[in-house]
Scaffold this active site. Structure first.
Site, mmCIF file in Angstrom:
data_model
loop_
_atom_site.group_PDB
_atom_site.id
_atom_site.type_symbol
_atom_site.label_atom_id
_atom_site.label_comp_id
_atom_site.label_asym_id
_atom_site.label_seq_id
_atom_site.Cartn_x
_atom_site.Cartn_y
_atom_site.Cartn_z
ATOM 1 N N GLU A 1 60.562 26.393 53.521
ATOM 2 C CA GLU A 1 61.075 27.751 53.338
ATOM 3 C C GLU A 1 61.243 28.360 54.725
ATOM 4 O O GLU A 1 60.276 28.452 55.489
ATOM 5 C CB GLU A 1 60.112 28.609 52.520
ATOM 6 C CG GLU A 1 60.165 28.360 51.037
ATOM 7 C CD GLU A 1 59.259 29.322 50.272
ATOM 8 O OE1 GLU A 1 58.841 30.355 50.858
ATOM 9 O OE2 GLU A 1 58.959 29.037 49.116
ATOM 10 N N ASP B 1 56.192 41.325 52.161
ATOM 11 C CA ASP B 1 55.418 40.597 53.159
ATOM 12 C C ASP B 1 54.278 41.428 53.719
ATOM 13 O O ASP B 1 54.438 42.624 54.001
ATOM 14 C CB ASP B 1 56.329 40.159 54.307
ATOM 15 C CG ASP B 1 57.395 39.187 53.846
ATOM 16 O OD1 ASP B 1 57.023 38.234 53.140
ATOM 17 O OD2 ASP B 1 58.574 39.373 54.180
ATOM 18 N N TYR C 1 59.073 30.254 41.543
ATOM 19 C CA TYR C 1 58.033 30.604 42.511
ATOM 20 C C TYR C 1 57.108 31.608 41.834
ATOM 21 O O TYR C 1 57.501 32.745 41.598
ATOM 22 C CB TYR C 1 58.703 31.213 43.742
ATOM 23 C CG TYR C 1 57.804 31.476 44.944
ATOM 24 C CD1 TYR C 1 56.604 32.169 44.827
ATOM 25 C CD2 TYR C 1 58.192 31.062 46.214
ATOM 26 C CE1 TYR C 1 55.801 32.419 45.925
ATOM 27 C CE2 TYR C 1 57.404 31.322 47.326
ATOM 28 C CZ TYR C 1 56.216 32.000 47.180
ATOM 29 O OH TYR C 1 55.428 32.264 48.275
#
Length: 263
Positions: A49, A60, A175
């Site tokens: 990734e 994040d 994911y």
């Protein structure tokens, strides 16, 4: 069949779990980032990734935010991210590469131009965390038409009503975000993740890869053991941010990969 599809078919045939590694493109500079990227397959990484630096990330934590800032401060651009991929592909035509990030840089570039350049460079899939299924016509469907996997995130708050919508145009793998919150914020617990993975598996044949909160080989083994594999990002990015030599970074990656592969 994309490289991602082929990789997971191969792992399944071998009875192995996948290890996915995340790095930020251009962190702390292009040369170091590319050296780490080129060493990932030999360290046991099945899928790479590659982060697209962006000024305003929403999913994040501090570790990856700082990585993005370091990359941007060093002059990283979308052109340079794609050049990194081209350089990597000159020596590796098999390892799948997924670009991960946010829609703004893609939108600014233009979807058609971005998809054309991404496929030409050797990208296999996209994870764009701020485009929900309701916006599939923006990028997901054009990406699929261009031959790229569009990988969607499912989370602990993705309930049974929402899950079919999330899975609708997802391809490559799902994911699963193991925690509520940002990257690097808490440790993933296999006992919490296992029933959620089972719930998603009841709705799709796609591999389920678990990310967020995995930082040790033991953790990687435990999480990969109840899914089809795991993703590690912040733990690797921390090593890069600390200025460790590339060989030391790759040794850490190798230990994490061995943990996942031992599941």
């Amino acid at each position: 069949m994309t490289r991602i599809d082929a990789k997971f078919a191969k792992l399944k045939a071998e009875g192995k779990k996948a290890f996915v590694a995340y790095i930020m493109g251009g962190d702390p500079d292009v040369a170091t980032s590319l050296a780490v990227m080129k060493g990932l397959p030999a360290a046991g990484v099945d899928v790479i990734e590659l982060g697209m630096p962006f000024t305003d990330p929403m999913a994040d934590g501090p570790t990856i935010q700082l990585a993005g800032q370091r990359a941007l401060d060093g002059g990283m651009t979308m052109d340079k991210v794609l050049d990194m991929v081209r350089d990597f592909r000159a020596g590796d035509t098999e390892t799948p590469i997924v670009l991960m990030g946010y829609y703004n840089p893609i939108y600014s570039r233009g979807v058609d131009r971005f998809l054309s350049e991404a496929t030409e460079a050797g990208i296999d899939g996209l994870i764009v965390v701020d485009l929900p299924p309701e916006e599939d016509s923006e990028l997901c469907l054009p990406a699929k038409a261009a031959g790229l996997n569009f990988i969607r995130l499912a989370t602990p708050t993705t309930d049974d009503k929402r899950l079919p919508k999330v899975l609708q145009n997802t391809s490559g793998f799902v994911y699963y975000v193991s925690i509520t919150g940002i990257t690097g914020a808490a440790a993933a617990q296999a006992t919490d993740v296992a029933p959620e993975v089972a719930r998603i598996k009841s709705q799709t044949d796609l591999p389920i890869i678990v990310g967020f909160g995995i930082s040790t080989p033991e953790n990687a083994r435990d999480i990969a053991g109840i899914a089809d594999g795991c993703v590690v990002g912040s733990a690797i990015v921390k090593e890069i941010g600390a200025g460790r030599p590339v060989a030391d970074i790759l040794a850490r990656v190798k230990a994490l990969a061995e943990g996942a592969h031992s599941a």
